[in-house]
Design a protein around this motif. Structure first.
Motif, PDB file in Angstrom:
ATOM      1  N   GLU A 308       0.823  -1.212   0.000  1.00  0.00           N
ATOM      2  CA  GLU A 308       0.000   0.000   0.000  1.00  0.00           C
ATOM      3  C   GLU A 308       0.856   1.261   0.000  1.00  0.00           C
ATOM      4  O   GLU A 308       1.893   1.328   0.649  1.00  0.00           O
ATOM      5  CB  GLU A 308      -0.909  -0.002   1.242  1.00  0.00           C
ATOM      6  N   THR A 310       1.215   4.438   1.513  1.00  0.00           N
ATOM      7  CA  THR A 310       0.766   5.175   2.695  1.00  0.00           C
ATOM      8  C   THR A 310       1.275   6.609   2.702  1.00  0.00           C
ATOM      9  O   THR A 310       0.950   7.380   3.605  1.00  0.00           O
ATOM     10  CB  THR A 310       1.256   4.477   3.975  1.00  0.00           C
ATOM     11  N   ARG A 312       4.383   7.232   3.087  1.00  0.00           N
ATOM     12  CA  ARG A 312       5.563   7.192   3.947  1.00  0.00           C
ATOM     13  C   ARG A 312       6.699   6.459   3.249  1.00  0.00           C
ATOM     14  O   ARG A 312       6.476   5.646   2.354  1.00  0.00           O
ATOM     15  CB  ARG A 312       5.238   6.462   5.267  1.00  0.00           C
TER      16      ARG A 312
END
Length: 331
Positions: A308, A310, A312
């Protein structure tokens, strides 16, 4: 001592504001935080001006509080005093005669600092990336290395080919680096505002792009085709050191390493987004009224990963941050 306030404003509030103004990949804060730390004075001046006097509300080591009035000084005077007290700061690796890539082997452990993925910088500061990786992994194989530490700290990225070549020595199956590279336009809207033009690229782009819906997808670019494993292949344990300045192509490298679970990440969250980034062709756009220049990236690079996005960077398996004492000793 702790600076609690600067000119009546909370130092924490000032720091948070400066961090919020910094560029970043997604929601990552490690890179903007380190950027503010390393250039706090100039960033403070940019946002809060240049007062003649700084009022510093201090918490001293003995627990007492005191307010100091400190006269402002020119930057060159500050730098001169700093050098007199603490010595000149260490020069970057490329000014110290250090190769872009080095390898040290001791017993069954090898350490490989990779300071950039820029092909031009690598060539200027040592052998080509192809020669280095071929020779390095041959030595690693001959020494029967069981633990390989690849240091990606402060590697701000560069070109995809060195990263693909490196991963080919670390993975024993065919792989595809990118899922897609795309542009929203083949040309420059509002050309008059750009300081530089696309030049010969504007001629080549129609031949290397294909329209898909509302975007133009690039073809024939390194990383879009399947890459084969390189010999010798390293099958031992691998460890990757990262920090906030592990950015751009290094963020991409961290993505492919994580996707294929190739080793442990140690250090701080990488500053680069491992899912996608906009870079490649970078042209300066000058805003017509303020005359502020904005560097505009033209290509969206999407990694061939399944985890995923994110916003980050890759979060290390073992988070280790430098202490205040570490930073002081490193000057």
């Amino acid at each position: 001592a702790i600076i609690r306030k600067i000119n009546v404003k909370s130092s924490q509030e000032i720091f948070a504001h400066l961090v919020d103004q910094e560029t970043r990949d997604g929601y990552n804060k490690t890179l903007p935080m380190i950027s503010v730390q390393r250039a706090f004075g100039s960033k403070y001046a940019l946002h809060y001006g240049n007062p003649d006097v700084y009022e510093l509300d201090m918490l001293l080591p003995d627990g007492s509080e005191k307010v100091f009035q400190v006269d402002a000084l020119p930057l060159d005077t500050i730098q001169k005093k700093r050098n007199e007290r603490y010595g000149e700061p260490s020069k970057p690796w490329y000014q110290n005669g250090i190769n872009a890539y080095t390898l040290e082997i001791e017993g069954n452990t090898a350490v490989m600092p990779l300071r950039t993925f820029s092909k031009s910088w690598i060539k200027k500061n040592g052998p080509s990336y192809k020669k280095f990786f071929n020779d390095a992994f041959k030595k690693i194989d001959e020494a029967k290395v069981e633990h390989l530490i690849i240091d990606l700290r402060d590697n701000g990225g560069g070109d995809p080919k060195p990263t693909i070549k490196l991963f080919a020595h670390l993975y024993d199956k065919p792989f595809t680096f990118y899922e897609r590279l795309s542009m929203v336009s083949r040309g420059l809207p509002d050309k008059k505002y750009y300081k530089e033009k696309m030049g010969l690229l504007s001629v080549a782009i129609p031949f290397i792009t294909k329209k898909e819906g509302d975007i133009y997808v690039l073809k024939g670019v390194a990383g879009l085709k399947e890459s084969k494993p390189a010999k010798p292949y390293y099958s031992g344990k691998a460890y990757f050191l990262t920090n906030p300045n592990s950015f751009s192509a290094t963020g991409e490298m961290s993505a492919i390493l994580k996707e294929h679970d190739r080793g442990l990440f140690i250090g701080e969250e990488a500053g680069g987004n491992p899912n996608q980034n906009t870079s490649g062709i970078m042209l300066p756009l000058e805003l017509p009224n303020s005359k502020i220049s904005v560097l505009m990236p033209m290509i969206l690079f999407e990694m061939n990963v399944n985890f995923e996005n994110t916003g980050r960077g890759v979060i290390p398996d073992h988070i280790i941050r430098p202490t205040l004492e570490d930073l002081i000793e490193r000057n």
